[in-house]
Design a protein around this motif. Sequence first.
Motif, PDB file in Angstrom:
ATOM      1  N   LYS A 205       0.827  -1.206   0.000  1.00 22.59           N
ATOM      2  CA  LYS A 205       0.000   0.000   0.000  1.00 22.59           C
ATOM      3  C   LYS A 205       0.863   1.257   0.000  1.00 22.59           C
ATOM      4  O   LYS A 205       0.501   2.277  -0.587  1.00 22.59           O
ATOM      5  CB  LYS A 205      -0.934   0.016   1.215  1.00 22.59           C
ATOM      6  CG  LYS A 205      -0.198   0.045   2.551  1.00 22.59           C
ATOM      7  CD  LYS A 205      -1.128  -0.192   3.723  1.00 22.59           C
ATOM      8  CE  LYS A 205      -0.324  -0.329   5.020  1.00 22.59           C
ATOM      9  NZ  LYS A 205      -1.184  -0.749   6.144  1.00 22.59           N
ATOM     10  N   LEU A 206       2.042   1.175   0.663  1.00 29.22           N
ATOM     11  CA  LEU A 206       2.928   2.332   0.705  1.00 29.22           C
ATOM     12  C   LEU A 206       3.583   2.573  -0.648  1.00 29.22           C
ATOM     13  O   LEU A 206       3.765   3.725  -1.060  1.00 29.22           O
ATOM     14  CB  LEU A 206       3.997   2.130   1.781  1.00 29.22           C
ATOM     15  CG  LEU A 206       3.490   1.874   3.201  1.00 29.22           C
ATOM     16  CD1 LEU A 206       4.659   1.740   4.162  1.00 29.22           C
ATOM     17  CD2 LEU A 206       2.543   2.992   3.649  1.00 29.22           C
ATOM     18  N   PHE A 207       3.925   1.502  -1.344  1.00 30.31           N
ATOM     19  CA  PHE A 207       4.491   1.634  -2.683  1.00 30.31           C
ATOM     20  C   PHE A 207       3.488   2.255  -3.641  1.00 30.31           C
ATOM     21  O   PHE A 207       3.819   3.115  -4.459  1.00 30.31           O
ATOM     22  CB  PHE A 207       4.944   0.275  -3.209  1.00 30.31           C
ATOM     23  CG  PHE A 207       6.092  -0.334  -2.462  1.00 30.31           C
ATOM     24  CD1 PHE A 207       7.076   0.460  -1.885  1.00 30.31           C
ATOM     25  CD2 PHE A 207       6.191  -1.701  -2.312  1.00 30.31           C
ATOM     26  CE1 PHE A 207       8.142  -0.095  -1.191  1.00 30.31           C
ATOM     27  CE2 PHE A 207       7.246  -2.275  -1.626  1.00 30.31           C
ATOM     28  CZ  PHE A 207       8.226  -1.472  -1.071  1.00 30.31           C
ATOM     29  N   VAL A 208       2.219   1.799  -3.545  1.00 38.40           N
ATOM     30  CA  VAL A 208       1.181   2.327  -4.435  1.00 38.40           C
ATOM     31  C   VAL A 208       0.854   3.769  -4.080  1.00 38.40           C
ATOM     32  O   VAL A 208       0.636   4.604  -4.968  1.00 38.40           O
ATOM     33  CB  VAL A 208      -0.076   1.434  -4.379  1.00 38.40           C
ATOM     34  CG1 VAL A 208      -1.206   2.043  -5.202  1.00 38.40           C
ATOM     35  CG2 VAL A 208       0.250   0.030  -4.889  1.00 38.40           C
ATOM     36  N   ALA A 209       0.814   4.102  -2.799  1.00 35.02           N
ATOM     37  CA  ALA A 209       0.585   5.493  -2.391  1.00 35.02           C
ATOM     38  C   ALA A 209       1.684   6.391  -2.952  1.00 35.02           C
ATOM     39  O   ALA A 209       1.405   7.498  -3.444  1.00 35.02           O
ATOM     40  CB  ALA A 209       0.535   5.590  -0.877  1.00 35.02           C
ATOM     41  N   ARG A 210       2.922   5.935  -2.910  1.00 37.11           N
ATOM     42  CA  ARG A 210       4.036   6.700  -3.483  1.00 37.11           C
ATOM     43  C   ARG A 210       3.856   6.844  -4.991  1.00 37.11           C
ATOM     44  O   ARG A 210       4.041   7.934  -5.545  1.00 37.11           O
ATOM     45  CB  ARG A 210       5.352   5.985  -3.179  1.00 37.11           C
ATOM     46  CG  ARG A 210       6.598   6.690  -3.714  1.00 37.11           C
ATOM     47  CD  ARG A 210       7.811   5.780  -3.571  1.00 37.11           C
ATOM     48  NE  ARG A 210       7.969   5.307  -2.199  1.00 37.11           N
ATOM     49  CZ  ARG A 210       8.668   4.219  -1.875  1.00 37.11           C
ATOM     50  NH1 ARG A 210       9.259   3.494  -2.805  1.00 37.11           N
ATOM     51  NH2 ARG A 210       8.776   3.864  -0.604  1.00 37.11           N
ATOM     52  N   GLU A 211       3.482   5.775  -5.640  1.00 34.13           N
ATOM     53  CA  GLU A 211       3.283   5.764  -7.095  1.00 34.13           C
ATOM     54  C   GLU A 211       2.189   6.732  -7.515  1.00 34.13           C
ATOM     55  O   GLU A 211       2.306   7.415  -8.540  1.00 34.13           O
ATOM     56  CB  GLU A 211       2.913   4.333  -7.492  1.00 34.13           C
ATOM     57  CG  GLU A 211       2.592   4.058  -8.926  1.00 34.13           C
ATOM     58  CD  GLU A 211       2.167   2.610  -9.115  1.00 34.13           C
ATOM     59  OE1 GLU A 211       0.979   2.386  -9.434  1.00 34.13           O
ATOM     60  OE2 GLU A 211       2.994   1.705  -8.928  1.00 34.13           O
ATOM     61  N   LEU A 212       1.111   6.809  -6.715  1.00 30.10           N
ATOM     62  CA  LEU A 212      -0.040   7.655  -7.047  1.00 30.10           C
ATOM     63  C   LEU A 212       0.024   9.030  -6.383  1.00 30.10           C
ATOM     64  O   LEU A 212      -0.912   9.819  -6.511  1.00 30.10           O
ATOM     65  CB  LEU A 212      -1.337   6.943  -6.633  1.00 30.10           C
ATOM     66  CG  LEU A 212      -1.607   5.585  -7.289  1.00 30.10           C
ATOM     67  CD1 LEU A 212      -2.887   4.963  -6.751  1.00 30.10           C
ATOM     68  CD2 LEU A 212      -1.695   5.728  -8.815  1.00 30.10           C
TER      69      LEU A 212
END
Length: 247
Positions: A205-212
């Motif tokens: 979820k942290l990787f996706v939050a960073r990505e978005l």
Amino acid sequence: MRLLILGGTADGRKLAARLHARGITVIYSVAGLVRMPKLDCQIISGGFTRFGGLPTFIQRNSISAILDVTHPYAATMSAKAVNAAAQCLIPCWRFHRPAWRQSTDDRWQLFNTWESLATALSGYRSVFLSCGQINQQQINDLAANTQQQIVLRTAVQPKYHLPANIRWIKAIGPFTLEGEREVMHKYHIDVVVSKNSGGNSTVAKLFVARELNIPVFMLTRPKLPAVVHQFSTQDDCLIHVLSVFSS
């Protein structure tokens, strides 16, 4: 000699299995809220109240040491372990996986209390709450903003009534990047709420939050009472336990 492992985490299960395989007599304790672990050692579920409390259990079962491998935010249980060990004159050790570290591309905001975090959420439309179980007061805090959508993901259904603006998703990690992207796109998430649990199971979820480019509101880890030894790698923990129990 007997080792009491306070578990409920993947790390706890792995350490219990490894130590049992090396000939250590392990009793593994778990709350039993989500699922019972598959281990060859003795397992107790549901806490120590029915045994007369943790100190009584330690004395009646000739426990030689406690290894606390509970969740980093299980502050109450960790404190009970330290106090019980001191009362029974046995060592209390702790294993906690390292906390996640913020990168330069992350939009984290750190909060020491739920109250300050909940107040800061007021300007967001769709909140992804991925921080474990929440209590009735926390639900009430979130429900006060009726214009806000809350997506609550936990492994166990909340014990309290959820208002109309809180949608519950049942899920157990590990979570994938693809799955976290789907959740954030489907519900138009504009802020993620998390605990700094560490490990790989829920980090996607942290990787996706960073990505978005989505902000993450991170509850910092609680301060816990000191133990005799604290470990951040399973190998170091295993070596220490084996050295004590083989001496």
